[in-house]
Structures are given as C-alpha cells and as structure tokens.
Write a protein that holds these residues in place. Structure first.
Motif, PDB file in Angstrom:
ATOM      1  N   VAL A   1      13.676  13.912  20.485  1.00 49.91           N
ATOM      2  CA  VAL A   1      13.381  14.978  21.598  1.00 49.91           C
ATOM      3  C   VAL A   1      14.294  16.365  21.656  1.00 49.91           C
ATOM      4  O   VAL A   1      13.623  17.522  21.639  1.00 49.91           O
ATOM      5  CB  VAL A   1      13.293  14.464  23.038  1.00 49.91           C
ATOM      6  CG1 VAL A   1      12.831  15.547  24.053  1.00 49.91           C
ATOM      7  CG2 VAL A   1      12.262  13.394  23.074  1.00 49.91           C
ATOM      8  N   ALA A   5      15.863   9.807  22.299  1.00 45.57           N
ATOM      9  CA  ALA A   5      16.192  11.120  23.015  1.00 45.57           C
ATOM     10  C   ALA A   5      16.773  12.389  21.936  1.00 45.57           C
ATOM     11  O   ALA A   5      16.640  13.311  22.263  1.00 45.57           O
ATOM     12  CB  ALA A   5      17.441  10.584  24.010  1.00 45.57           C
ATOM     13  N   ARG A   6      17.449  11.818  20.950  1.00 44.09           N
ATOM     14  CA  ARG A   6      17.849  12.664  20.100  1.00 44.09           C
ATOM     15  C   ARG A   6      16.814  13.291  19.342  1.00 44.09           C
ATOM     16  O   ARG A   6      16.926  14.784  19.063  1.00 44.09           O
ATOM     17  CB  ARG A   6      18.885  11.967  19.021  1.00 44.09           C
ATOM     18  CG  ARG A   6      20.242  11.413  19.270  1.00 44.09           C
ATOM     19  CD  ARG A   6      20.847  10.321  18.629  1.00 44.09           C
ATOM     20  NE  ARG A   6      20.356  10.454  17.162  1.00 44.09           N
ATOM     21  CZ  ARG A   6      21.092  11.317  16.456  1.00 44.09           C
ATOM     22  NH1 ARG A   6      22.165  11.815  16.865  1.00 44.09           N
ATOM     23  NH2 ARG A   6      20.889  11.390  14.979  1.00 44.09           N
ATOM     24  N   ARG A  26      11.988   9.588  25.160  1.00 43.43           N
ATOM     25  CA  ARG A  26      13.630   9.776  25.581  1.00 43.43           C
ATOM     26  C   ARG A  26      14.059   8.416  26.236  1.00 43.43           C
ATOM     27  O   ARG A  26      15.117   8.334  26.486  1.00 43.43           O
ATOM     28  CB  ARG A  26      13.601  10.872  26.844  1.00 43.43           C
ATOM     29  CG  ARG A  26      13.443  12.203  26.487  1.00 43.43           C
ATOM     30  CD  ARG A  26      13.468  13.124  27.463  1.00 43.43           C
ATOM     31  NE  ARG A  26      14.526  12.816  28.383  1.00 43.43           N
ATOM     32  CZ  ARG A  26      15.798  13.565  28.609  1.00 43.43           C
ATOM     33  NH1 ARG A  26      15.915  14.528  27.432  1.00 43.43           N
ATOM     34  NH2 ARG A  26      16.576  13.487  29.215  1.00 43.43           N
TER      35      ARG A  26
END
Lengths: 201, 293
Positions: free
Chosen positions: B222, B219-220, B213
């Motif tokens: 995850v 992050a995308r 993340r």
C-alpha cells in the motif's frame, strides 16, 4: 522421479561460486542470473545474523509460470523439471510476473560483459539464448540428461548443495529432508517447490 | 531491518496502457449497444467505433510489447492460461464488434441476427474488461494482486474510465448539435451515472487498500502504491475533479466534457498504479541490493 535440490544455509558461505559456475556453464548475459545469491540480514540490532540465500529456479510442482504461460512454452517434464521452449516463447513476461521467486529473466540480447568483446559467446547448443524471450535455471538439464549433476552443485566448495531424486527414499536429498530442519520459500503460495533449504533452527 | 520496496518491473507502462484501453473500450462499446437499443443511432455508432478503436490500439500495444511480436498468434495455444482466455475474448469481441458496427454503417435491420451478434459482442467485451484481473490474480508474488477483489477492481475502474469516455463523446455530440446524442446521451443522466461509477470504483479500490494493510507485506504494498508519482495526479483527475465539477454543473456540455476527460485519464492512471506501483514480496526486494548488476 522428481528432481530436487537441497541447499544447506548453514554451510553456504556466500562465495558466489554457484553464481559464476551457472554463468560459465550456461553463458547467461549480464543482468541475467539463473542462480542468484541473496544476502539477507535477519533480526534486529544488536541481535542480527547474516544469511546467504541462494536462489535457483524452484522447479515447482504447481508452477504458477506454467499456468500463466499463454503459449505453452513453459512446461513441466515428468521428472519435475520446469523448462522453457524458447522456440515457442513470445516474450510476454506473464511467467515473470507469475513467479513469486523472481527466478525468470527477459533476455533482450546484445549485452556482453566486455565492451567490444563477445563473452558470453556460446559454444554448445544449450548456451545459445534467443533474444526477446524469457529464460531461467534449468537445473542444468543438459548435464542431467548426460548423467551429471548441475554445475552449481559441482562448483560449491562447501558442499552446501545436494541434488537428487526427491521421490527416492534412499537418495541423499531425501535423507537430508528427513534428518534436518528443512523448509521451502513461500510455502503458503501453494507452489510446491522442488528446491529445499536446511537451517539449524 | 528496513527493507527496500521492490516494485515489479516486468510489466510497465505499455501493458497498463493496453489494459486501460481494453477496459474503457469494452465498456464504451457495451454502452453504445445499449444506446442503440433506445434509439440514439449517432451516439450508438460513435461509442461502438470508439470502443473498437480502443481495442485495436490495445492490441497493437500488446503485440509490440512482446519480445517476439511475430509470434503473437502463439498466445492462443494454452487455453488454461488467463492470458490466452483474454486473447480469445479480444479476438471474438473484435470480430463480433466490427460485425455489430457494420449493421449500423450499412443500415441493416437491427433485429434477429443483430440482437444475437450484439449480445455476443457484449459478452466478449465483458471478458475483455475482466480478464486483466484474472491474469494478475495468478501472480502470487505480488501482494497487491493476490486480492480476490482484483477482477472487481478492474471491472469497476474500467466502468469509471469507460463512462468517462462515453460522457466525453456525448458532450462532443451535444456541442456539435443538439439531439445527436439521443436518449442515452442525456448529459444530466450520464453525469449521475459517472458520479456513481467514480464513487463506487473509489470505494472498491480504497476497501482493497485498507484490507491489504492488515499484513506487513500488504502494508508495504500500500505504501508503494500511494507513494508512486502517478498516485495523486490520478486521484485528482479520476476522483476529485469529476466528483466536484459534476456535482456543481451536471448538465453543462463543457463541464461534462472536462469531467469525462478527467475521469478517463484519472482512472487510466489508477489502473497504471496497479501495475507500476505493485511491490514484490521481500525476497526480490532484498535481492536488489545484493549483486551489483
């Protein structure tokens, strides 16, 4: 000798002539785009810009697809071209997941552009595609071997694409790389692509 | 600009089934070899057969998922490819595993040659368990797979699912007749090991997601992983159910059976997420909306 392509994003108008020229030259099937044009919106409203990003194969010097291929079907020639020997491909798609550029396509066979019709019907040996194998842009290797430039380069109406030997200091591609702001996609991945892009910034 | 999340589509359910069967099969086979060393002959043979059946099924799935199944032997041709190394491991493990099982089926002495064959089979079983992590590790365009933890993740999730299968087999043998499972089939001990394996695999997968993340594309990735339809059913089966029910009644055969099946299926699901829930770098995701296909 290392073949390479330089694409000037300031000149590209997103007309898709390269996409169509590639399809016409190589007779690729529906849903298979050896040359693809990405339409990218850059920035945040109200400061946005629309950029067209043509994506042929990057013909990487450190091609992850070559390393991933379990059969040796994907290989790199001495002149820098990364090619696929369809006779040796098992269709495992390891190269497809390995390629960070999404430049590889699995050809399932059977699909045509016109229901009941035969297009893309092959007329020349390089236009014959083996179903169940993975394929990709070859920089039109059949044309290069005959002394011609790739079909997308010839078709581009704005001359946004320039093709040549990256290792020849006198070539047009080398001159552009020296004089303009050149960049490559995902350089941090260490693939050392042969396809370069030019931008104003 | 909000960009759509593009998941990798080249490898789907067949490959995740294949990789999951290989992981569980390799682990349960090694546990069978260990059970044989401490005197549990029925448990040993059962686990070895289960491991080899998993490997056989995985191989069939792998071959029939190829675009050119009849060319399958070509996968041995590039020793520099992690997939070729996996194919070597698979072939050698299958051959040596069958030979190891033959010692038990035909009652041959378990000394000398057996120890060498069983040890080599276990080494190649470990190769089969680990190689998916290296196969996916060379894929630079998928943030979820770029982690150096990937082989560890595949090993940990294989151990959790393999122990689930082993616990299931031990529970079935317990229900069939007391004593059949032998010393390494003790449900209390196995339950504790399964709890430990589930907790460790959960911690490793969670650590990887938290570390991922740190970057926007990570992050995308995850987000794509946890929003996948298989995420919560897999967490429920693989993590919550085994942890809760094995903590409450660790020595019951019925509970062990339920926990074993849940762990097996749940960790298969989580391994499936590492393939089907893996987002590509934005370039491909952006392209999805451009050319009408």
């Amino acid at each position: 000798m290392r073949y390479g392509m330089v694409i000037d994003l300031e000149r590209c108008i997103g007309c898709q002539a390269c996409t169509v020229a590639c399809k016409e030259e190589n007779r690729t099937a529906p849903r298979v785009f050896w040359n693809r044009l990405y339409d990218v919106e850059v920035g945040t409203y109200p400061n946005v810009k629309r950029v067209f990003l043509p994506r042929p194969c990057m013909h990487c010097a450190e091609a992850p697809c070559v390393a991933a291929c379990p059969t040796g079907a994907t290989y790199r020639r001495d002149d820098g071209l990364v090619l696929v020997n369809a006779e040796r491909c098992v269709g495992c798609k390891a190269c497809m997941v390995a390629c960070p550029y999404g430049a590889r396509y699995f050809y399932e066979g059977g699909a045509t552009y016109f229901p009941g019709g035969s297009y893309p019907e092959p007329h020349l040996p390089h236009q014959i595609h083996q179903s169940g194998t993975v394929e990709k842009c070859t920089y039109c290797v059949h044309r290069l071997d005959e002394g011609f430039e790739p079909a997308c380069v010839v078709a581009c109406p704005t001359r946004a694409r320039v093709f040549g030997d990256l290792e020849d200091a006198q070539s047009e591609v080398s001159r552009l790389l020296r004089e303009r702001n050149a960049f490559r996609i995902f350089p941090e991945m260490g693939t050392d692509p042969s396809t370069w892009y030019l931008s104003r910034r | 600009m909000s960009k759509p999340i593009g998941l990798q589509r080249a490898w789907g359910t067949p490959i995740s089934i294949e990789m999951s069967l290989e992981g569980a099969g390799g682990v349960v086979f090694v546990l069978g070899v260990l059970a044989g060393r401490v005197g549990g002959s029925v448990m040993a043979l059962t686990a070895m057969i289960a491991g080899l059946v998993c490997i056989a099924l995985a191989t069939l799935v792998l071959i029939f998922d190829l675009g050119m199944p009849l060319r399958a032997p070509f996968v041995f041709l590039n020793p520099r490819s992690p997939m070729s190394l996996g194919a070597y491991s698979l072939l050698l493990f299958a051959a040596l595993g069958v030979l190891t099982g033959a010692f038990w089926v035909f009652g041959w002495p378990k000394t000398g040659l057996y120890l060498i064959v069983a040890a080599l089979a276990s080494v190649f079983a470990a190769g089969v368990v680990l190689y998916p992590g290296f196969v996916l590790g060379v894929c630079k365009g998928v943030p979820l797979w770029r982690s150096s933890l990937l082989p560890v993740i595949f090993a940990a999730t294989a151990i959790a699912s393999g122990l689930g299968l082993y616990l299931t087999l031990a529970a079935i043998l317990h229900l069939a007749g007391a004593g059949l499972a032998g010393p390494l089939g003790s449900l209390g001990t196995l339950s504790q090991w399964t709890l430990l394996a589930v907790a460790a695999a959960t911690l490793i997968v969670l650590s990887n997601l938290v570390l991922l993340r740190a970057t926007p594309t990570g992050a995308r990735s995850v987000a794509a992983f946890v929003r996948h339809a298989a995420f919560w059913p897999s967490v429920l089966l693989g993590v919550i159910l085994p942890l809760v029910i094995l903590s409450l009644a660790p020595a019951s055969a019925v509970v062990a059976l339920a926990a074993g099946v849940a762990s097996l299926l749940g960790w298969f699901g989580i391994r499936h997420l590492f393939l089907s829930g893996a987002a590509m770098e934005p370039m491909q995701a952006m392209g999805a909306a451009i050319l009408p296909l």
